[in-house]
Design a protein around this motif. Structure first.
Motif, PDB file in Angstrom:
ATOM      1  N   GLU A  98     -67.390  -0.142  26.956  1.00  0.00           N
ATOM      2  CA  GLU A  98     -67.591  -0.281  25.515  1.00  0.00           C
ATOM      3  C   GLU A  98     -68.969   0.264  25.147  1.00  0.00           C
ATOM      4  O   GLU A  98     -69.947   0.035  25.862  1.00  0.00           O
ATOM      5  CB  GLU A  98     -67.521  -1.745  25.098  1.00  0.00           C
ATOM      6  CG  GLU A  98     -66.150  -2.361  25.245  1.00  0.00           C
ATOM      7  CD  GLU A  98     -66.111  -3.815  24.820  1.00  0.00           C
ATOM      8  OE1 GLU A  98     -65.025  -4.276  24.433  1.00  0.00           O
ATOM      9  OE2 GLU A  98     -67.159  -4.502  24.889  1.00  0.00           O
ATOM     10  N   ASN A  99     -69.028   0.962  24.012  1.00  0.00           N
ATOM     11  CA  ASN A  99     -70.325   1.413  23.518  1.00  0.00           C
ATOM     12  C   ASN A  99     -71.009   0.262  22.772  1.00  0.00           C
ATOM     13  O   ASN A  99     -70.485  -0.852  22.710  1.00  0.00           O
ATOM     14  CB  ASN A  99     -70.188   2.679  22.659  1.00  0.00           C
ATOM     15  CG  ASN A  99     -69.423   2.453  21.368  1.00  0.00           C
ATOM     16  OD1 ASN A  99     -69.221   1.329  20.919  1.00  0.00           O
ATOM     17  ND2 ASN A  99     -68.989   3.548  20.754  1.00  0.00           N
ATOM     18  N   SER A 100     -72.163   0.531  22.191  1.00  0.00           N
ATOM     19  CA  SER A 100     -72.926  -0.527  21.524  1.00  0.00           C
ATOM     20  C   SER A 100     -72.230  -1.079  20.287  1.00  0.00           C
ATOM     21  O   SER A 100     -72.567  -2.163  19.816  1.00  0.00           O
ATOM     22  CB  SER A 100     -74.325  -0.018  21.154  1.00  0.00           C
ATOM     23  OG  SER A 100     -74.218   1.109  20.317  1.00  0.00           O
ATOM     24  N   ASN A 101     -71.217  -0.357  19.774  1.00  0.00           N
ATOM     25  CA  ASN A 101     -70.431  -0.840  18.632  1.00  0.00           C
ATOM     26  C   ASN A 101     -69.186  -1.609  19.069  1.00  0.00           C
ATOM     27  O   ASN A 101     -68.367  -1.984  18.229  1.00  0.00           O
ATOM     28  CB  ASN A 101     -70.007   0.328  17.738  1.00  0.00           C
ATOM     29  CG  ASN A 101     -71.192   1.026  17.117  1.00  0.00           C
ATOM     30  OD1 ASN A 101     -72.182   0.383  16.785  1.00  0.00           O
ATOM     31  ND2 ASN A 101     -71.093   2.335  16.970  1.00  0.00           N
ATOM     32  N   GLY A 102     -69.011  -1.811  20.379  1.00  0.00           N
ATOM     33  CA  GLY A 102     -67.845  -2.519  20.886  1.00  0.00           C
ATOM     34  C   GLY A 102     -66.597  -1.666  20.972  1.00  0.00           C
ATOM     35  O   GLY A 102     -65.512  -2.188  21.232  1.00  0.00           O
ATOM     36  N   GLU A 103     -66.741  -0.346  20.792  1.00  0.00           N
ATOM     37  CA  GLU A 103     -65.589   0.561  20.879  1.00  0.00           C
ATOM     38  C   GLU A 103     -65.378   0.969  22.335  1.00  0.00           C
ATOM     39  O   GLU A 103     -66.345   1.243  23.057  1.00  0.00           O
ATOM     40  CB  GLU A 103     -65.834   1.809  20.031  1.00  0.00           C
ATOM     41  CG  GLU A 103     -66.049   1.513  18.571  1.00  0.00           C
ATOM     42  CD  GLU A 103     -66.641   2.694  17.818  1.00  0.00           C
ATOM     43  OE1 GLU A 103     -66.242   2.872  16.657  1.00  0.00           O
ATOM     44  OE2 GLU A 103     -67.508   3.417  18.368  1.00  0.00           O
TER      45      GLU A 103
END
Length: 153
Positions: free
Chosen positions: A50-55
């Protein structure tokens, strides 16, 4: 970046990532094999990134058999990392998978089947190619069978 175990709710995100890598890295006809894998063979060792945006922007994991460990279905969403970050994130993600393998304490070799496009990356992680199959993953996608010895294997 955060790594966590795959959950069935992640399936559509993984399929989106898969399609973002077709036809360059995967043959679109392999979607049914990926679906079967996600539905029937994933466990706590199949991870999502997951990236920092939770994606969810990546996935991959390992499995263990009596005589080997294997790495399965590693991919990142096309364009999600950017060239400068690719090696850093790939190193962290592969490191997480290998640490989990080592913690199992079985000292078995690690195998991966990949394409000619990813051979150099896995060479970087210590894998050696032991077999090449022309078009083994579809037209233009040669299959490279690779192996890495780990401590005691």
């Amino acid at each position: 970046m955060q790594f966590r175990s795959y959950q069935s709710e992640d399936k559509n995100d993984i399929l989106k990532i898969f399609h973002s890598n077709c036809p360059k890295y995967f043959d679109v006809n392999d979607e049914e094999y990926l679906i079967d894998f996600l539905d029937n063979y994933t466990d706590e060792n199949y991870l999502v990134v997951e990236n920092s945006n939770g994606e969810i922007i990546g996935c991959g994991g390992h499995y263990t058999k009596e005589d080997r460990h294997g790495i399965a279905w590693v991919m990142f969403e096309s364009g999600s990392l950017g060239a400068p970050n690719l090696i850093t994130i790939a190193k962290a993600f592969y490191g997480e998978m290998e640490n989990r393998i080592i913690k199992e304490g079985k000292n078995l070799p690690i195998y991966i089947n990949t394409t000619q496009l990813m051979e150099k990356l896995f060479n970087y992680f210590g894998f050696e190619t032991y077999e090449k199959i022309k078009d083994g993953f579809g037209e233009g996608l040669d299959e490279f069978k690779m192996k890495k010895q780990v401590a005691g294997s």
